[in-house]
Design a protein around this motif. Structure first.
Motif, PDB file in Angstrom:
ATOM      1  N   VAL A 178      13.883 -13.982 -14.760  1.00  0.00           N
ATOM      2  CA  VAL A 178      13.909 -13.185 -15.998  1.00  0.00           C
ATOM      3  C   VAL A 178      15.297 -12.554 -16.174  1.00  0.00           C
ATOM      4  O   VAL A 178      15.865 -12.551 -17.276  1.00  0.00           O
ATOM      5  CB  VAL A 178      12.781 -12.113 -15.987  1.00  0.00           C
ATOM      6  N   VAL A 226       8.789 -11.534 -22.981  1.00  0.00           N
ATOM      7  CA  VAL A 226       9.538 -10.404 -22.413  1.00  0.00           C
ATOM      8  C   VAL A 226      10.304  -9.681 -23.524  1.00  0.00           C
ATOM      9  O   VAL A 226      10.548  -8.482 -23.455  1.00  0.00           O
ATOM     10  CB  VAL A 226      10.512 -10.942 -21.319  1.00  0.00           C
ATOM     11  N   ILE A 255       1.257  -9.936 -19.427  1.00  0.00           N
ATOM     12  CA  ILE A 255       0.332 -11.012 -19.829  1.00  0.00           C
ATOM     13  C   ILE A 255      -0.495 -11.486 -18.631  1.00  0.00           C
ATOM     14  O   ILE A 255      -1.680 -11.782 -18.770  1.00  0.00           O
ATOM     15  CB  ILE A 255       1.102 -12.184 -20.502  1.00  0.00           C
ATOM     16  N   ASP A 256       0.116 -11.503 -17.439  1.00  0.00           N
ATOM     17  CA  ASP A 256      -0.599 -12.029 -16.264  1.00  0.00           C
ATOM     18  C   ASP A 256      -1.788 -11.141 -15.905  1.00  0.00           C
ATOM     19  O   ASP A 256      -2.912 -11.624 -15.722  1.00  0.00           O
ATOM     20  CB  ASP A 256       0.343 -12.112 -15.051  1.00  0.00           C
ATOM     21  N   PRO A 264       7.381  -6.647 -15.735  1.00  0.00           N
ATOM     22  CA  PRO A 264       6.675  -7.803 -16.291  1.00  0.00           C
ATOM     23  C   PRO A 264       6.127  -7.501 -17.682  1.00  0.00           C
ATOM     24  O   PRO A 264       5.943  -6.335 -18.041  1.00  0.00           O
ATOM     25  CB  PRO A 264       5.538  -8.032 -15.291  1.00  0.00           C
ATOM     26  N   SER A 265       5.832  -8.557 -18.440  1.00  0.00           N
ATOM     27  CA  SER A 265       5.326  -8.339 -19.800  1.00  0.00           C
ATOM     28  C   SER A 265       3.914  -7.768 -19.785  1.00  0.00           C
ATOM     29  O   SER A 265       3.511  -7.080 -20.724  1.00  0.00           O
ATOM     30  CB  SER A 265       5.319  -9.663 -20.566  1.00  0.00           C
ATOM     31  N   GLY A 281       4.649 -20.154 -16.807  1.00  0.00           N
ATOM     32  CA  GLY A 281       5.016 -18.981 -16.008  1.00  0.00           C
ATOM     33  C   GLY A 281       6.523 -18.888 -15.853  1.00  0.00           C
ATOM     34  O   GLY A 281       7.280 -19.176 -16.777  1.00  0.00           O
ATOM     35  N   THR A 282       6.937 -18.528 -14.660  1.00  0.00           N
ATOM     36  CA  THR A 282       8.348 -18.226 -14.411  1.00  0.00           C
ATOM     37  C   THR A 282       9.280 -19.415 -14.584  1.00  0.00           C
ATOM     38  O   THR A 282      10.385 -19.292 -15.118  1.00  0.00           O
ATOM     39  CB  THR A 282       8.484 -17.679 -12.977  1.00  0.00           C
ATOM     40  N   THR A 331       9.979 -14.179 -10.074  1.00  0.00           N
ATOM     41  CA  THR A 331       9.986 -13.950 -11.522  1.00  0.00           C
ATOM     42  C   THR A 331      11.147 -13.048 -11.940  1.00  0.00           C
ATOM     43  O   THR A 331      11.863 -13.343 -12.906  1.00  0.00           O
ATOM     44  CB  THR A 331       8.643 -13.315 -11.953  1.00  0.00           C
ATOM     45  N   GLU A 352       6.161 -18.079 -22.293  1.00  0.00           N
ATOM     46  CA  GLU A 352       6.761 -17.393 -21.145  1.00  0.00           C
ATOM     47  C   GLU A 352       8.241 -17.136 -21.427  1.00  0.00           C
ATOM     48  O   GLU A 352       8.897 -17.894 -22.143  1.00  0.00           O
ATOM     49  CB  GLU A 352       6.597 -18.174 -19.828  1.00  0.00           C
ATOM     50  N   HIS A 353       8.769 -16.103 -20.911  1.00  0.00           N
ATOM     51  CA  HIS A 353      10.134 -15.600 -21.120  1.00  0.00           C
ATOM     52  C   HIS A 353      10.322 -15.005 -22.516  1.00  0.00           C
ATOM     53  O   HIS A 353      10.873 -13.918 -22.639  1.00  0.00           O
ATOM     54  CB  HIS A 353      11.195 -16.672 -20.820  1.00  0.00           C
ATOM     55  N   LYS A 403      -4.094 -17.475 -14.031  1.00  0.00           N
ATOM     56  CA  LYS A 403      -3.839 -17.667 -15.467  1.00  0.00           C
ATOM     57  C   LYS A 403      -2.902 -18.842 -15.703  1.00  0.00           C
ATOM     58  O   LYS A 403      -2.200 -19.294 -14.802  1.00  0.00           O
ATOM     59  CB  LYS A 403      -3.238 -16.389 -16.069  1.00  0.00           C
TER      60      LYS A 403
HETATM   61  C1  MEV Z   1       5.522 -14.854 -15.814  1.00  0.00           C
HETATM   62  O1  MEV Z   1       4.207 -15.326 -15.591  1.00  0.00           O
HETATM   63  C2  MEV Z   1       5.888 -14.970 -17.254  1.00  0.00           C
HETATM   64  C3  MEV Z   1       7.260 -14.403 -17.660  1.00  0.00           C
HETATM   65  O2  MEV Z   1       7.277 -14.430 -19.100  1.00  0.00           O
HETATM   66  C4  MEV Z   1       7.482 -12.995 -17.184  1.00  0.00           C
HETATM   67  C5  MEV Z   1       6.550 -11.990 -17.820  1.00  0.00           C
HETATM   68  O3  MEV Z   1       5.924 -12.268 -18.817  1.00  0.00           O
HETATM   69  O4  MEV Z   1       6.489 -10.880 -17.243  1.00  0.00           O
HETATM   70  C6  MEV Z   1       8.402 -15.275 -17.165  1.00  0.00           C
END
Ligand code: MEV
Length: 309
Positions: free
Chosen positions: A191, A19, A142-143, A139-140, A271-272, A187, A15-16, A9
């Motif tokens: 985070v 969360v 989304i991945d 984790p959120s 991402g991270t 990650t 990202e962030h 993805k």
């Molecule tokens: C990781 O791909 C994306 C972050 O927002 C962490 C998350 O969504 O779990 C950093």
């Protein structure tokens, strides 16, 4: 024998921030991990996924926790167990590209077929999230959502614990380049660090969140209108916010500069952060080639792919 895919993805926005329950925009990429499960006289786990040097070593414990969670979920024994799980595919494992979610999704899909469980995509997504949680904290989601469903989505985590809000966006295929810093990142640690900074100055973080929400709203509008010029500018703005929360790094900035110097329409980490991948918006083949070649010439590995479609 059963063999199944989990997609990688790319996060284009958020990202962030996701969360904390703010919405984000992400797309699956066609690069994927496959899991094959066969009979064996003992338990075996063979990880043939291509990788950024050192990735699998850095992530050894995280991968182990994910695998344990999946084996527990499907009632598979390591001791006296009798399956061989082999991972492959063309997704080069690195931070930022959803490699751990692709692992979880592909193994969940492979066990689903082998054990004839008849799980649908929503149920596979729950299993993949559970494995992601075992691997890297909270984790959120989304991945794994991108990895399971594919496509181009907006995503909003339900902080109360119910189903996350996901909207599919119809987007024609658009070329991107993902530049790899070669740095593997955890990650969970990044985070947690952002959380510490936020808690140290809530008013400052609130201001950044406000800017992000505005960026996101304009980005959804631009994507719906296929206004990629505006999308690129908004990616740059999102990157500025990511810098402010402290998740960029020199290597990411170098790749972003190369992308912008070579006329990418937008460029940001994905991402991270603090390593892993960045993404450059290069919405036609010639531009994609030009940006990718410049990154390669500077010694970085690149992934040329498309989002949407
Ligand atoms: C990781 O791909 C994306 C972050 O927002 C962490 C998350 O969504 O779990 C950093």
């Amino acid at each position: 024998m059963s063999s199944h895919k989990g997609f990688g993805k790319v996060i284009l926005f958020g990202e962030h921030f996701i969360v904390y329950g703010l919405p984000g925009i992400a797309s699956a990429i066609s690069d994927h991990t496959t899991a094959t499960i066969e009979d064996s006289d003992r338990f075996e786990f063979i990880d043939n996924r291509p990788e950024t040097p050192g990735y699998k070593q850095t992530k050894k414990e995280e991968i182990g926790r994910q695998l344990d969670a999946l084996l527990r979920h499907f009632n598979i024994l390591r001791e006296g167990g009798s399956v061989r799980i082999t991972l492959g595919g063309n997704l080069v494992c690195a931070s930022g590209v959803g490699a751990s979610a692709a692992l979880a999704t592909s193994i969940a899909r492979a066990f689903n077929e082998r054990l004839k469980l008849g799980l649908d995509d929503d149920e596979i997504n729950k299993v993949a999230y559970m494995a992601e949680e075992a691997g890297s904290g909270k984790p959120s989601g989304i991945d794994n959502t991108c990895s399971v469903f594919g496509g181009f989505i907006t995503f909003r985590k339900n902080l109360a614990g119910g189903p996350n809000k996901i909207e599919k966006l119809k987007v024609r295929p658009v070329e991107i380049v993902m530049g790899n810093t070669g740095i593997s990142q955890e990650t969970k640690l990044v985070v947690e660090d952002v959380k510490r900074r936020k808690e140290a100055d809530e008013a400052w973080f609130e201001g950044i969140k406000k800017d992000y929400v505005d960026t996101y709203a304009k980005a959804v509008d631009a994507i719906k209108k296929s206004d990629w010029n505006a999308v690129g500018r908004l990616m740059d703005r999102n990157q500025e916010l990511l810098r402010q929360i402290g998740v960029s790094c020199d290597e990411l900035e170098k790749l972003i500069r190369i992308a912008k110097d070579n006329c990418a329409w937008g460029a940001k980490l994905t991402g991270t952060g603090r390593g892993g991948y960045m993404v450059a918006l290069t919405p036609w083949k010639g531009l994609q080639e030009k940006v990718a070649a410049a990154m390669k010439a500077a010694g970085f590995e690149v992934l040329k792919t498309t989002i949407g479609g």
